[in-house]
Design a protein around this motif. Structure first.
Motif, PDB file in Angstrom:
ATOM      1  N   THR A 144     121.570  69.529  16.551  1.00  0.00           N
ATOM      2  CA  THR A 144     120.140  69.115  16.362  1.00  0.00           C
ATOM      3  C   THR A 144     119.384  68.391  17.144  1.00  0.00           C
ATOM      4  OG1 THR A 144     121.179  68.714  13.918  1.00  0.00           O
ATOM      5  CG2 THR A 144     118.749  67.687  14.673  1.00  0.00           C
ATOM      6  N   ALA A 145     118.003  68.543  17.357  1.00  0.00           N
ATOM      7  CA  ALA A 145     117.394  68.052  18.502  1.00  0.00           C
ATOM      8  C   ALA A 145     117.050  66.503  18.125  1.00  0.00           C
ATOM      9  CB  ALA A 145     116.040  68.807  18.686  1.00  0.00           C
ATOM     10  N   VAL A 146     117.054  65.596  19.049  1.00  0.00           N
ATOM     11  CA  VAL A 146     116.703  64.374  18.937  1.00  0.00           C
ATOM     12  C   VAL A 146     115.963  63.844  20.111  1.00  0.00           C
ATOM     13  CG1 VAL A 146     118.623  63.566  17.509  1.00  0.00           C
ATOM     14  CG2 VAL A 146     118.977  63.373  19.915  1.00  0.00           C
ATOM     15  N   VAL A 147     115.194  62.705  19.940  1.00  0.00           N
ATOM     16  CA  VAL A 147     114.488  62.011  21.045  1.00  0.00           C
ATOM     17  C   VAL A 147     114.888  60.563  21.003  1.00  0.00           C
ATOM     18  CG1 VAL A 147     112.530  63.735  21.236  1.00  0.00           C
ATOM     19  CG2 VAL A 147     112.164  61.792  19.568  1.00  0.00           C
ATOM     20  N   ARG A 148     114.542  59.763  22.005  1.00  0.00           N
ATOM     21  CA  ARG A 148     114.781  58.294  21.876  1.00  0.00           C
ATOM     22  C   ARG A 148     113.723  57.575  21.855  1.00  0.00           C
ATOM     23  NH1 ARG A 148     118.954  57.222  26.101  1.00  0.00           N
ATOM     24  NH2 ARG A 148     117.605  58.207  27.505  1.00  0.00           N
ATOM     25  N   THR A 149     113.508  56.708  20.773  1.00  0.00           N
ATOM     26  CA  THR A 149     112.625  55.998  20.447  1.00  0.00           C
ATOM     27  C   THR A 149     113.073  54.595  20.083  1.00  0.00           C
ATOM     28  OG1 THR A 149     111.454  57.883  19.321  1.00  0.00           O
ATOM     29  CG2 THR A 149     110.633  55.700  18.662  1.00  0.00           C
ATOM     30  N   ALA A 150     112.439  53.567  21.052  1.00  0.00           N
ATOM     31  CA  ALA A 150     113.071  52.183  20.836  1.00  0.00           C
ATOM     32  C   ALA A 150     114.399  51.901  20.956  1.00  0.00           C
ATOM     33  CB  ALA A 150     112.410  51.566  19.580  1.00  0.00           C
ATOM     34  N   GLY A 151     114.912  52.744  21.881  1.00  0.00           N
ATOM     35  CA  GLY A 151     116.327  52.577  22.364  1.00  0.00           C
ATOM     36  C   GLY A 151     117.326  53.345  21.294  1.00  0.00           C
ATOM     37  N   LYS A 152     116.716  54.148  20.219  1.00  0.00           N
ATOM     38  CA  LYS A 152     117.720  54.584  19.010  1.00  0.00           C
ATOM     39  C   LYS A 152     117.337  56.244  19.328  1.00  0.00           C
ATOM     40  CE  LYS A 152     118.397  50.879  16.018  1.00  0.00           C
ATOM     41  NZ  LYS A 152     118.383  50.579  14.760  1.00  0.00           N
ATOM     42  N   PHE A 153     118.117  57.081  18.972  1.00  0.00           N
ATOM     43  CA  PHE A 153     117.855  58.446  18.414  1.00  0.00           C
ATOM     44  C   PHE A 153     117.335  58.721  17.313  1.00  0.00           C
ATOM     45  CE2 PHE A 153     121.313  59.884  21.842  1.00  0.00           C
ATOM     46  CZ  PHE A 153     120.260  60.240  22.695  1.00  0.00           C
TER      47      PHE A 153
ATOM     48  N   VAL B 244     124.643  63.429  29.408  1.00  0.00           N
ATOM     49  CA  VAL B 244     124.739  62.845  28.206  1.00  0.00           C
ATOM     50  C   VAL B 244     124.309  61.404  28.094  1.00  0.00           C
ATOM     51  CG1 VAL B 244     126.738  64.491  27.293  1.00  0.00           C
ATOM     52  CG2 VAL B 244     127.179  62.348  28.539  1.00  0.00           C
ATOM     53  N   HIS B 245     123.648  61.179  26.883  1.00  0.00           N
ATOM     54  CA  HIS B 245     123.213  59.737  26.663  1.00  0.00           C
ATOM     55  C   HIS B 245     123.836  59.407  25.407  1.00  0.00           C
ATOM     56  CE1 HIS B 245     120.243  59.964  30.104  1.00  0.00           C
ATOM     57  NE2 HIS B 245     120.335  61.317  29.634  1.00  0.00           N
ATOM     58  N   GLU B 246     123.972  58.053  25.107  1.00  0.00           N
ATOM     59  CA  GLU B 246     124.458  57.430  23.991  1.00  0.00           C
ATOM     60  C   GLU B 246     123.352  56.572  23.299  1.00  0.00           C
ATOM     61  OE1 GLU B 246     128.233  55.793  24.279  1.00  0.00           O
ATOM     62  OE2 GLU B 246     129.109  57.350  25.139  1.00  0.00           O
ATOM     63  N   ALA B 247     123.423  56.669  22.079  1.00  0.00           N
ATOM     64  CA  ALA B 247     122.137  55.852  21.387  1.00  0.00           C
ATOM     65  C   ALA B 247     122.755  55.628  19.935  1.00  0.00           C
ATOM     66  CB  ALA B 247     120.794  56.201  21.576  1.00  0.00           C
TER      67      ALA B 247
ATOM     68  N   ARG C 138     111.868  63.467  26.995  1.00  0.00           N
ATOM     69  CA  ARG C 138     113.138  64.161  26.986  1.00  0.00           C
ATOM     70  C   ARG C 138     113.603  64.341  25.701  1.00  0.00           C
ATOM     71  NH1 ARG C 138     117.217  60.967  31.195  1.00  0.00           N
ATOM     72  NH2 ARG C 138     116.516  59.185  29.950  1.00  0.00           N
ATOM     73  N   MET C 139     114.053  65.758  25.531  1.00  0.00           N
ATOM     74  CA  MET C 139     114.824  65.985  24.318  1.00  0.00           C
ATOM     75  C   MET C 139     116.320  66.166  24.635  1.00  0.00           C
ATOM     76  SD  MET C 139     113.300  68.675  21.585  1.00  0.00           S
ATOM     77  CE  MET C 139     111.594  67.820  21.555  1.00  0.00           C
TER      78      MET C 139
END
Length: 148
Positions: free
Chosen positions: A32-41, A19-22, A51-52
């Protein structure tokens, strides 16, 4: 009413999913699918690379899988690993067949992949979502980056 009550589907012998938090600037439903961009989901889209993650249910606040994380909240994203099962959001009106290749739409929900789509996961069950609401479907992450 959700078909499943948890997003992580196992296996039980795995200690925990990765797990990752953002922070997520928009309200987002578990599965729901999310990706990390500029430190945010942000919601994943069909063209997303890297990584998804699948948004986990907010069990720490005793929320169910149909309760969205509020906009601006720190959310928990589970990394899609191919040896684990996840329950993901499928939009209403979508028919999923077992072993079908799945991609994500512009809202981060899982849909059948067509030629040229990045395959994110494979369905672990057959389900025709005629319920009138998004539903959770069991999937296993695709190995590597494949295209339909």
């Amino acid at each position: 009413m959700a078909r499943y009550n948890k997003i992580y589907g196992g296996p039980a012998e795995e200690v925990k999913p990765q797990v990752h938090e953002a922070i997520c600037d928009t309200s987002v439903l578990p599965g729901t699918a999310v990706v990390r961009t500029a430190g945010k989901f942000v919601a994943a889209v069909a063209a997303s690379k890297g990584r998804m993650f699948v948004v986990q249910d907010d069990y720490l606040a005793l929320k169910d899988v149909d309760t969205a994380w509020p906009a601006g909240d720190r959310i928990i994203g589970m990394e899609l690993l191919d040896e684990q099962l996840f329950r993901v959001r499928v939009p209403t009106g979508t028919s999923i067949t077992q072993d079908a290749a799945l991609t994500v739409n512009a809202a981060g929900k899982f849909i059948p992949a067509v030629a040229g789509n990045h395959v994110v996961a494979h369905a672990n069950e057959t389900y025709n979502n005629t319920s009138g609401a998004d539903q959770l479907v069991s999937v296993r992450a695709a190995k590597g980056y494949t295209f339909a």
